[in-house]
Design a protein around this motif. Sequence first.
Motif, PDB file in Angstrom:
ATOM      1  N   ILE A  58       1.006  -1.214   0.185  1.00 41.33           N
ATOM      2  CA  ILE A  58      -0.535  -0.269  -0.379  1.00 41.33           C
ATOM      3  C   ILE A  58       0.550   0.843   0.009  1.00 41.33           C
ATOM      4  CG2 ILE A  58      -1.484   1.258   1.309  1.00 41.33           C
ATOM      5  CD1 ILE A  58      -2.730  -1.176   2.374  1.00 41.33           C
ATOM      6  N   ALA A  59       1.547   1.733   0.983  1.00 39.92           N
ATOM      7  CA  ALA A  59       2.969   2.615   0.750  1.00 39.92           C
ATOM      8  C   ALA A  59       3.732   2.787  -0.099  1.00 39.92           C
ATOM      9  CB  ALA A  59       3.957   1.972   1.932  1.00 39.92           C
ATOM     10  N   THR A  60       4.039   1.885  -1.264  1.00 33.51           N
ATOM     11  CA  THR A  60       4.540   1.775  -2.778  1.00 33.51           C
ATOM     12  C   THR A  60       3.870   1.962  -3.309  1.00 33.51           C
ATOM     13  OG1 THR A  60       5.622  -0.292  -1.724  1.00 33.51           O
ATOM     14  CG2 THR A  60       5.656   0.377  -3.867  1.00 33.51           C
ATOM     15  N   ILE A  61       2.666   1.933  -3.142  1.00 38.97           N
ATOM     16  CA  ILE A  61       1.856   2.197  -4.378  1.00 38.97           C
ATOM     17  C   ILE A  61       1.216   3.484  -4.123  1.00 38.97           C
ATOM     18  CG2 ILE A  61      -0.857   2.415  -5.305  1.00 38.97           C
ATOM     19  CD1 ILE A  61      -0.460  -1.207  -5.008  1.00 38.97           C
ATOM     20  N   GLN A  62       0.777   4.260  -2.895  1.00 38.61           N
ATOM     21  CA  GLN A  62       0.663   5.474  -2.127  1.00 38.61           C
ATOM     22  C   GLN A  62       2.199   6.411  -2.987  1.00 38.61           C
ATOM     23  OE1 GLN A  62      -0.007   5.384   1.716  1.00 38.61           O
ATOM     24  NE2 GLN A  62      -2.278   5.638   1.897  1.00 38.61           N
ATOM     25  N   ASN A  63       3.075   6.068  -3.296  1.00 31.30           N
ATOM     26  CA  ASN A  63       4.250   6.954  -3.236  1.00 31.30           C
ATOM     27  C   ASN A  63       4.511   7.082  -4.481  1.00 31.30           C
ATOM     28  OD1 ASN A  63       6.809   8.237  -2.468  1.00 31.30           O
ATOM     29  ND2 ASN A  63       7.925   6.345  -3.098  1.00 31.30           N
ATOM     30  N   GLU A  64       3.437   5.720  -5.873  1.00 33.66           N
ATOM     31  CA  GLU A  64       3.943   5.468  -7.447  1.00 33.66           C
ATOM     32  C   GLU A  64       2.491   6.770  -7.214  1.00 33.66           C
ATOM     33  OE1 GLU A  64       3.221   1.985  -8.193  1.00 33.66           O
ATOM     34  OE2 GLU A  64       5.003   1.556  -8.170  1.00 33.66           O
ATOM     35  N   ARG A  65       1.908   7.011  -6.623  1.00 31.15           N
ATOM     36  CA  ARG A  65       0.630   7.981  -6.878  1.00 31.15           C
ATOM     37  C   ARG A  65       1.451   9.331  -7.031  1.00 31.15           C
ATOM     38  NH1 ARG A  65      -4.944   5.147  -5.103  1.00 31.15           N
ATOM     39  NH2 ARG A  65      -5.009   3.845  -6.208  1.00 31.15           N
ATOM     40  N   ARG A  66       1.777   9.393  -5.385  1.00 30.09           N
ATOM     41  CA  ARG A  66       2.230  10.748  -5.164  1.00 30.09           C
ATOM     42  C   ARG A  66       3.592  11.498  -6.223  1.00 30.09           C
ATOM     43  NH1 ARG A  66       4.179   9.540  -0.565  1.00 30.09           N
ATOM     44  NH2 ARG A  66       2.210   8.740   0.863  1.00 30.09           N
ATOM     45  N   LEU A  67       4.294  10.287  -6.392  1.00 30.34           N
ATOM     46  CA  LEU A  67       5.377  10.788  -7.550  1.00 30.34           C
ATOM     47  C   LEU A  67       4.710  10.888  -9.445  1.00 30.34           C
ATOM     48  CD1 LEU A  67       8.066   7.775  -6.963  1.00 30.34           C
ATOM     49  CD2 LEU A  67       8.422  10.438  -6.847  1.00 30.34           C
ATOM     50  N   LYS A  68       3.450  10.281  -9.371  1.00 34.23           N
ATOM     51  CA  LYS A  68       2.738  10.430 -11.445  1.00 34.23           C
ATOM     52  C   LYS A  68       2.126  11.937 -10.814  1.00 34.23           C
ATOM     53  CE  LYS A  68       0.965   7.056 -12.419  1.00 34.23           C
ATOM     54  NZ  LYS A  68      -0.347   6.088 -13.227  1.00 34.23           N
ATOM     55  N   GLU A  69       1.685  12.353 -10.154  1.00 32.04           N
ATOM     56  CA  GLU A  69       1.084  13.829  -9.378  1.00 32.04           C
ATOM     57  C   GLU A  69       2.586  14.548  -9.688  1.00 32.04           C
ATOM     58  OE1 GLU A  69      -1.062  13.844  -6.261  1.00 32.04           O
ATOM     59  OE2 GLU A  69      -2.290  12.223  -6.441  1.00 32.04           O
ATOM     60  N   VAL A  70       3.242  14.314  -8.706  1.00 36.16           N
ATOM     61  CA  VAL A  70       4.724  15.566  -9.470  1.00 36.16           C
ATOM     62  C   VAL A  70       4.990  15.529 -10.939  1.00 36.16           C
ATOM     63  CG1 VAL A  70       7.155  15.945  -8.403  1.00 36.16           C
ATOM     64  CG2 VAL A  70       4.670  15.046  -7.020  1.00 36.16           C
TER      65      VAL A  70
END
Length: 71
Positions: A57-69
């Motif tokens: 879950i933490a990895t996928i949340q981080n991927e989503r944050r990076l995609k938004e950035v």
Amino acid sequence: MAILKTKQIRETKQDGLSKRLSELRLELLKEQGNVKMGRPIKNPGKIRVLKKTIARIATIQNERRLKEVKK
């Protein structure tokens, strides 16, 4: 048991993931507390599964944050 596949996690919205993550962390703390107090464990593999699910879950949340950035 809290087994979530990667596909299920990716389909879940951000709010649901945050809520699920906090629930899993609380459950992990309870299980680890039981182990430290010496209580017998019904399912010894549960802690490992909880840790892996939290990491997913933490990895996928981080991927989503990076995609938004990047956008």
